[in-house]
Write a protein that holds these residues in place. Structure first.
Motif, short mmCIF file in Angstrom:
data_model
loop_
_atom_site.label_atom_id
_atom_site.label_comp_id
_atom_site.label_asym_id
_atom_site.label_seq_id
_atom_site.Cartn_x
_atom_site.Cartn_y
_atom_site.Cartn_z
N ALA A 61 0.74 -1.24 -0.08
CA ALA A 61 -0.03 -0.06 -0.09
C ALA A 61 0.76 1.16 0.07
CB ALA A 61 -0.91 0.09 1.24
N SER A 62 1.92 1.33 0.83
CA SER A 62 2.91 2.41 0.88
C SER A 62 3.47 2.71 -0.53
CB SER A 62 4.04 2.15 2.00
OG SER A 62 3.22 1.83 3.23
N LEU A 63 3.88 1.71 -1.11
CA LEU A 63 4.83 1.73 -2.51
C LEU A 63 3.58 2.47 -3.47
CD1 LEU A 63 6.62 -1.51 -2.33
CD2 LEU A 63 7.57 0.92 -2.16
N ASN A 99 6.05 12.74 7.45
CA ASN A 99 5.58 11.93 8.33
C ASN A 99 4.59 10.91 7.93
OD1 ASN A 99 7.40 12.55 10.31
ND2 ASN A 99 5.87 14.27 10.72
N SER A 100 4.08 10.83 6.44
CA SER A 100 2.90 10.18 6.05
C SER A 100 3.50 9.17 5.16
CB SER A 100 2.11 11.08 5.59
OG SER A 100 0.95 10.44 4.97
N VAL A 101 4.18 9.42 3.84
CA VAL A 101 4.57 8.49 2.90
C VAL A 101 5.51 7.80 3.48
CG1 VAL A 101 3.71 9.51 0.81
CG2 VAL A 101 5.86 10.08 1.67
N ALA A 195 -7.75 2.14 -4.14
CA ALA A 195 -6.60 1.88 -3.56
C ALA A 195 -6.51 1.86 -2.12
CB ALA A 195 -5.42 2.76 -4.22
N HIS A 196 -7.62 2.58 -1.57
CA HIS A 196 -7.96 2.46 -0.06
C HIS A 196 -8.54 1.41 0.50
CE1 HIS A 196 -7.68 7.25 0.18
NE2 HIS A 196 -6.32 6.61 -0.15
N THR A 197 -8.41 0.36 -0.23
CA THR A 197 -8.72 -0.95 -0.29
C THR A 197 -7.78 -1.73 0.68
OG1 THR A 197 -9.46 -3.23 -0.96
CG2 THR A 197 -7.86 -2.17 -2.48
N ALA A 201 -4.12 4.70 7.83
CA ALA A 201 -4.22 6.11 7.95
C ALA A 201 -3.97 6.33 9.57
CB ALA A 201 -5.49 6.85 7.34
N ARG A 202 -3.50 7.46 9.58
CA ARG A 202 -3.36 8.12 11.18
C ARG A 202 -4.59 8.69 11.40
NH1 ARG A 202 1.21 12.26 10.34
NH2 ARG A 202 -0.14 12.20 8.22
N CYS A 203 -5.03 8.90 12.69
CA CYS A 203 -6.11 9.27 13.32
C CYS A 203 -6.17 10.79 12.81
CB CYS A 203 -6.13 9.45 14.92
SG CYS A 203 -6.42 7.67 15.45
C1 HEM Z 1 -8.79 10.87 -4.03
C2 HEM Z 1 -7.94 11.56 -3.24
C3 HEM Z 1 -7.13 10.85 -2.11
C4 HEM Z 1 -7.02 11.39 -1.01
C5 HEM Z 1 -7.63 12.83 -0.33
C6 HEM Z 1 -6.12 10.76 -0.11
C7 HEM Z 1 -5.82 10.62 1.06
C8 HEM Z 1 -5.11 9.87 1.93
C9 HEM Z 1 -4.73 10.01 3.21
C10 HEM Z 1 -5.03 11.15 4.06
C11 HEM Z 1 -4.12 8.80 3.73
C12 HEM Z 1 -3.37 8.37 4.96
C13 HEM Z 1 -1.94 9.24 4.96
C14 HEM Z 1 -1.64 9.34 6.47
O1 HEM Z 1 -2.11 8.46 7.43
O2 HEM Z 1 -0.96 10.01 6.84
C15 HEM Z 1 -4.04 7.86 2.44
C16 HEM Z 1 -3.46 6.65 2.55
C17 HEM Z 1 -3.18 6.00 1.31
N1 HEM Z 1 -3.48 6.26 0.20
FE1 HEM Z 1 -4.73 7.88 -0.46
N2 HEM Z 1 -5.77 9.50 -0.93
C18 HEM Z 1 -6.33 9.68 -2.36
C19 HEM Z 1 -6.24 8.77 -3.31
C20 HEM Z 1 -5.27 7.78 -3.72
C21 HEM Z 1 -4.96 7.23 -4.65
C22 HEM Z 1 -5.39 7.67 -6.07
C23 HEM Z 1 -4.12 6.18 -4.23
C24 HEM Z 1 -3.28 5.28 -5.12
C25 HEM Z 1 -3.78 4.98 -6.67
C26 HEM Z 1 -4.03 6.17 -2.80
C27 HEM Z 1 -3.38 5.15 -2.19
C28 HEM Z 1 -3.45 5.21 -0.93
C29 HEM Z 1 -2.94 4.25 0.05
C30 HEM Z 1 -2.60 2.82 -0.67
C31 HEM Z 1 -2.66 4.39 1.39
C32 HEM Z 1 -2.24 3.76 2.52
C33 HEM Z 1 -0.68 3.84 2.60
C34 HEM Z 1 -0.10 3.09 3.72
O3 HEM Z 1 -0.56 2.49 4.24
O4 HEM Z 1 1.35 3.34 3.62
N3 HEM Z 1 -4.80 7.23 -2.33
N4 HEM Z 1 -4.61 8.40 1.40
#
Ligand code: HEM
Length: 345
Positions: A61-63, A99-101, A195-197, A201-203
């Protein structure tokens, strides 16, 4: 393109292929780009990720998130991987990334493995694209032929990252605009949000939905009340906001269409997730319903949107470079601000 310019392109393309060890013309990526020069690239990348998954179930997920945050800022040019130097303000420290990616260490491990197998050939931007496909398919999602031939940029754009990356509390209209700014449409917004499947995410990215949604100590009315209580148990009202929870409460580490059925029962974690289903009159609602009912349709759309995203403003041919160290442009490969040759996070 006219047939004369296309044959011109072919001749130049072949000449460049000879010079650069690949085949690319006029910004075109191709799945066969490394066939002659690094034929095992896909299995090498996949192998490193499989190893990393043994101790870090979240790494896939991170990648893929790194690829997304790379492509939305200056195009898919590996700019998110660059460390600070005297001349580079890293994107890593932009607000949506800081502190997120994560996952830089695994990117470094992939690069090391590739430099050993085929030195100086595979770009860091392509590593992120290949790693995304590997991560999705290893989690049970679709496989696809990744288009390749991106080259690495030599600059980062921190202010661009602050402006271009969508935030979790933004309106759906604002998010659509950010996607359309890079050539992506509403279907891409809904499919790629899938992808959020997986991942966490942090609180602090959704805490306002629990305790102070409109500034009067209320919670988001589009949040399922049982889920609300669960989330309150994970995120203390006055906590640091750094505790983690699963983006998909149903199948946290699997790549499937449960993300969309969660939205249908008000169990989207981020406000930006739930808005796709709960914003009255939005054209995203039908798309959510379709993907929830039909995983095959979701997978097909997701692949198409990933390919579109991976094509954003790519550098090809003689543009950019093949970085030797993903964290530093080649001229500075030995003089990063921390003096280290790795990505350090
Ligand atoms: C539509 C707008 C989007 C918003 C507002 C958004 C926002 C976020 C936020 C806030 C987090 C958590 C970050 C944290 O806790 O620091 C997150 C995690 C994540 N996002 Fe999104 N995202 C979006 C679109 C996408 C897209 C397009 C992808 C990939 C194609 C994606 C993939 C992910 C993944 C896989 C995670 C989890 C990462 C991990 O566990 O390290 N997101 N996103």
């Amino acid at each position: 393109m006219s047939s004369s310019s296309s044959s011109y392109c072919t001749v130049i393309g072949l000449f460049l292929a000879f010079l650069l060890g690949g085949s690319s013309c006029n910004g075109q990526l191709t799945p066969t780009f490394y066939n002659e020069t690094c034929s095992n690239v896909t299995s090498i990348v996949r192998g490193v990720i499989e190893q990393a998954l043994l101790t870090d179930t979240r790494i896939g997920a991170s990648l893929i998130r790194l690829h997304f945050h790379d492509c939305f800022v200056n195009g898919c040019d590996g700019s998110i991987l660059l460390n600070n130097t005297d001349t580079i303000e890293s994107e890593k420290e932009a607000a949506p990334n800081n502190n997120s990616v994560r996952g830089f260490g695994v990117v470094d491990d992939i690069k090391t493995a590739l430099e050993s197998a085929c030195p100086g050939i595979v770009s860091c931007a392509d590593i992120l694209a290949i790693a995304s496909e590997a991560s999705v398919s290893l989690a049970g999602g679709p496989s696809w032929d990744v288009l390749l031939g991106r080259r690495d940029g030599t600059t980062a754009n921190r202010s661009g990252a602050n402006l271009a990356l969508p935030g979790p509390s933004e309106t759906i209209a604002a998010i659509k605009l950010k996607f359309s700014n890079v050539g992506l449409n509403t279907t891409d917004v809904v499919a790629l949000s899938g992808a959020h499947t997986f991942g966490r995410a942090r609180c602090l990215t959704f805490g306002n939905r629990l305790y102070n949604f409109t500034g009067v100590g209320d919670s988001d009315p589009t949040l399922n009340s049982t889920y609300l209580e669960t989330l309150k148990g994970i995120c203390a009202e006055n906590g640091t906001g750094t505790d983690l929870t699963n983006l998909d409460l149903t199948t946290p580490d699997a790549f499937d269409n449960k993300y969309y059925s969660n939205l249908q029962v008000n169990e989207g974690l981020l406000q930006s997730d739930q808005e796709l289903f709960s914003t009255t009159g939005e054209d995203t609602i039908d798309i959510v319903n379709n993907y929830s009912a039909n995983q095959t349709a979701f997978f097909a759309s997701f692949v198409a949107s990933m390919i579109k995203m991976g094509n954003i403003s790519v550098l090809t041919g003689t543009q950019g470079e093949i970085r030797l160290n993903c964290a530093a442009v080649n001229a500075n490969a030995t003089s990063g601000s921390d003096g280290l040759l790795h990505s350090s996070i």
